[in-house]
Design a protein around this motif. Structure first.
Motif, PDB file in Angstrom:
ATOM      1  N   UNK A  32    -109.851   0.255 -81.558  1.00 17.82           N
ATOM      2  CA  UNK A  32    -109.553  -0.919 -81.501  1.00 17.82           C
ATOM      3  C   UNK A  32    -108.485  -1.241 -80.551  1.00 17.82           C
ATOM      4  N   UNK A  33    -107.604  -0.349 -80.026  1.00 20.74           N
ATOM      5  CA  UNK A  33    -106.495  -0.515 -79.475  1.00 20.74           C
ATOM      6  C   UNK A  33    -106.021   0.728 -78.488  1.00 20.74           C
ATOM      7  N   UNK A  34    -104.992   0.521 -77.491  1.00 15.69           N
ATOM      8  CA  UNK A  34    -104.488   1.513 -76.810  1.00 15.69           C
ATOM      9  C   UNK A  34    -103.037   1.198 -77.369  1.00 15.69           C
ATOM     10  N   UNK A  35    -102.024   2.413 -77.366  1.00 13.41           N
ATOM     11  CA  UNK A  35    -100.610   2.137 -77.466  1.00 13.41           C
ATOM     12  C   UNK A  35     -99.753   3.065 -76.352  1.00 13.41           C
ATOM     13  N   UNK A  36     -99.130   2.685 -75.545  1.00 11.97           N
ATOM     14  CA  UNK A  36     -98.099   3.650 -74.685  1.00 11.97           C
ATOM     15  C   UNK A  36     -97.169   2.611 -73.908  1.00 11.97           C
ATOM     16  N   UNK A  37     -96.708   2.952 -72.834  1.00 14.02           N
ATOM     17  CA  UNK A  37     -95.610   2.159 -72.253  1.00 14.02           C
ATOM     18  C   UNK A  37     -96.451   1.094 -71.573  1.00 14.02           C
ATOM     19  N   UNK A  38     -95.754  -0.034 -71.480  1.00 19.64           N
ATOM     20  CA  UNK A  38     -96.311  -1.443 -70.558  1.00 19.64           C
ATOM     21  C   UNK A  38     -96.660  -1.011 -69.238  1.00 19.64           C
ATOM     22  N   UNK A  39     -95.985   0.191 -68.365  1.00 20.79           N
ATOM     23  CA  UNK A  39     -96.172   0.375 -67.283  1.00 20.79           C
ATOM     24  C   UNK A  39     -97.580   0.922 -67.041  1.00 20.79           C
ATOM     25  N   UNK A  40     -97.829   1.861 -68.175  1.00 17.42           N
ATOM     26  CA  UNK A  40     -99.283   2.443 -68.093  1.00 17.42           C
ATOM     27  C   UNK A  40    -100.384   1.457 -68.422  1.00 17.42           C
ATOM     28  N   UNK A  41     -99.996   0.707 -69.422  1.00 19.82           N
ATOM     29  CA  UNK A  41    -100.958  -0.485 -70.044  1.00 19.82           C
ATOM     30  C   UNK A  41    -101.505  -1.368 -68.719  1.00 19.82           C
ATOM     31  N   UNK A  42    -100.580  -1.891 -68.132  1.00 23.45           N
ATOM     32  CA  UNK A  42    -100.727  -2.733 -66.936  1.00 23.45           C
ATOM     33  C   UNK A  42    -101.687  -2.118 -66.098  1.00 23.45           C
ATOM     34  N   UNK A  43    -101.645  -0.647 -65.741  1.00 22.24           N
ATOM     35  CA  UNK A  43    -102.431  -0.230 -64.846  1.00 22.24           C
ATOM     36  C   UNK A  43    -103.896  -0.035 -65.621  1.00 22.24           C
ATOM     37  N   UNK A  44    -103.865   0.096 -67.003  1.00 22.54           N
ATOM     38  CA  UNK A  44    -105.245   0.085 -67.703  1.00 22.54           C
ATOM     39  C   UNK A  44    -105.994  -1.356 -67.499  1.00 22.54           C
ATOM     40  N   UNK A  45    -105.185  -2.260 -68.020  1.00 19.08           N
ATOM     41  CA  UNK A  45    -105.732  -3.365 -67.992  1.00 19.08           C
ATOM     42  C   UNK A  45    -106.330  -4.278 -66.580  1.00 19.08           C
ATOM     43  N   UNK A  46    -105.385  -3.738 -65.570  1.00 16.81           N
ATOM     44  CA  UNK A  46    -106.105  -4.137 -64.410  1.00 16.81           C
ATOM     45  C   UNK A  46    -107.342  -3.568 -63.991  1.00 16.81           C
ATOM     46  N   UNK A  47    -107.897  -2.836 -64.759  1.00 14.87           N
ATOM     47  CA  UNK A  47    -109.325  -2.309 -64.732  1.00 14.87           C
ATOM     48  C   UNK A  47    -110.322  -2.870 -65.421  1.00 14.87           C
ATOM     49  N   UNK A  48    -109.883  -3.928 -66.526  1.00 13.47           N
ATOM     50  CA  UNK A  48    -110.746  -4.434 -67.266  1.00 13.47           C
ATOM     51  C   UNK A  48    -110.311  -5.859 -67.755  1.00 13.47           C
ATOM     52  N   UNK A  49    -110.765  -7.047 -67.215  1.00 18.54           N
ATOM     53  CA  UNK A  49    -110.285  -8.233 -67.365  1.00 18.54           C
ATOM     54  C   UNK A  49    -110.507  -8.675 -68.855  1.00 18.54           C
ATOM     55  N   UNK A  50    -111.269  -7.870 -69.770  1.00 19.70           N
ATOM     56  CA  UNK A  50    -111.309  -8.181 -70.930  1.00 19.70           C
ATOM     57  C   UNK A  50    -110.244  -7.665 -71.928  1.00 19.70           C
ATOM     58  N   UNK A  51    -109.313  -6.997 -71.347  1.00 22.40           N
ATOM     59  CA  UNK A  51    -108.205  -6.289 -71.977  1.00 22.40           C
ATOM     60  C   UNK A  51    -106.869  -7.164 -71.837  1.00 22.40           C
ATOM     61  N   UNK A  52    -106.024  -7.159 -72.957  1.00 19.50           N
ATOM     62  CA  UNK A  52    -104.877  -7.952 -72.559  1.00 19.50           C
ATOM     63  C   UNK A  52    -103.634  -6.997 -73.439  1.00 19.50           C
ATOM     64  N   UNK A  53    -102.482  -7.158 -72.775  1.00 18.58           N
ATOM     65  CA  UNK A  53    -101.319  -6.472 -73.411  1.00 18.58           C
ATOM     66  C   UNK A  53    -100.656  -7.532 -74.345  1.00 18.58           C
TER      67      UNK A  53
END
Length: 366
Positions: free
Chosen positions: A275-296
């Protein structure tokens, strides 16, 4: 009449396909997660033509001559599922028990004196990730490693050899990066590695080169907006990281999928296995950049200062000079604006440049 039959077949195909997608996502974790909310019919019920309520997958299979199969979406290689905190991943309760950010002060000595073995070898060996978007990843156009951590590696090599290209990269996972340092497989680890008291028992760190904050990544519109919303949910983390520790500390019910890389977490959330991913925001912004349906989502949680990991100094392997050499590079890129350029190039999606963390140096006898 013929149009009605075709409509029933199309609608049934959509229903069967949706059911298989939902069933596969659930079946992959059903034996461990026992998620009653995820049934074989998830994803079914899309709008259809006449006869939508009467057509079945069996009719479709008979009509087109394709046998029915129950496909299960596999978990990423090496994945593990846990509903309680594994040994070794307990929260670092003694965060204040050590001066965790303290490091050796740079000195005015040449690389020949500080890192003679590396100089003689002719290259700096750096352990990093090859699938951490924005920090260290392969450019799809060139196939070359690039990103914030890659740029930092090259700056260290520049100061040692006067050539940023005299560096060798070796791919590591979060779970084997400390072992790689201890075994001498790499000189340094530059892999979004948070400085903690527990890790300092096994490795030495440079001064911090970046300060991240733990947050949560979820699908837009999922209703997940904070840690509290993860109660009873499935969360993905990379093995060997401390990302899930706070979750277990704050929640009574949590299922964690531990995988080798953050790229595996991206696939898992896209396949509805978490349902979710949790880690540092710096890593999450890189993941979310690859899928427009995801958000921090949610507020910033624990501060996670990143440091360059270096093997602890021993009589047979004096690494103090390497620590000082790395800290000398960090001082330079702070003062000459290189760090600001790196941030603007790779991490501007996080917002305004927060500035490079200030160093804290160990008090030494004169």
């Amino acid at each position: 009449m013929r149009a009605g039959v075709a409509g029933r077949r199309r609608a049934a195909a959509r229903r069967a396909d949706g059911g298989r997608r939902g069933a596969s996502a659930c079946a992959a974790l059903a034996g461990v997660l026992l998620l009653a909310s995820c049934g074989a019919g998830d994803g079914a019920g899309t709008d259809g033509g006449p006869g939508d309520e009467t057509a079945t997958s069996s009719e479709v299979a008979d009509a087109v001559g394709i046998p029915e199969v129950d496909a299960v979406m596999p978990l990423p290689a090496g994945a593990a599922v846990s509903t309680e905190i594994p040994s070794g991943l307990a929260p670092d309760e003694d965060t204040e028990s050590c001066d965790r950010l303290s490091s050796l002060r740079p000195v005015d000595e040449p690389p020949e004196e500080l890192v003679p073995r590396i100089r003689d070898r002719g290259r700096l060996v750096v352990g990093l990730d090859q699938g951490s978007n924005l920090f260290s990843f392969r450019d799809p156009a060139t196939g070359q490693l690039t990103g914030f951590d890659v740029d930092l590696s090259r700056e260290i090599a520049r100061d040692i050899f006067d050539d940023p290209d005299q560096v060798e990269f070796r791919s590591l996972t979060s779970s084997n990066r400390i072992e790689a340092l201890q075994d001498g497989q790499v000189d340094v680890v530059i892999r979004s590695m948070s400085i903690t008291c527990k890790r300092r028992e096994d490795v030495t760190f440079s001064a911090p080169y970046y300060r991240a904050y733990q947050r949560v990544l979820a699908v837009r519109g999922s209703g997940i907006e904070s840690i509290a919303d993860l109660e009873g949910k499935r969360v993905c983390v990379a093995a060997g990281t401390t990302s899930a520790s706070r979750m277990w500390d704050d929640l009574d019910r949590l299922t964690v999928l531990s995988v080798n890389t953050w790229a595996d977490c991206l696939v898992a959330i896209q396949q509805n296995q978490v349902d979710a991913i949790t880690t540092d925001d710096a890593i999450l912004v890189g993941i979310s950049a690859q899928d427009p349906y995801l958000e921090i989502v949610g507020p910033q949680l624990e501060a996670e200062p990143y440091g360059v990991g270096i093997a602890r100094s021993t009589p047979g392997n004096d690494t103090d000079g390497l620590v000082r050499q790395v800290n000398s590079t960090l001082e330079r890129i702070r003062s000459d604006g290189t760090w600001d350029t790196m941030y603007d190039t790779w991490l501007s999606g996080l917002g305004l440049n927060p500035g490079m963390p200030a160093p804290v140096y160990t008090a030494e006898a004169p």
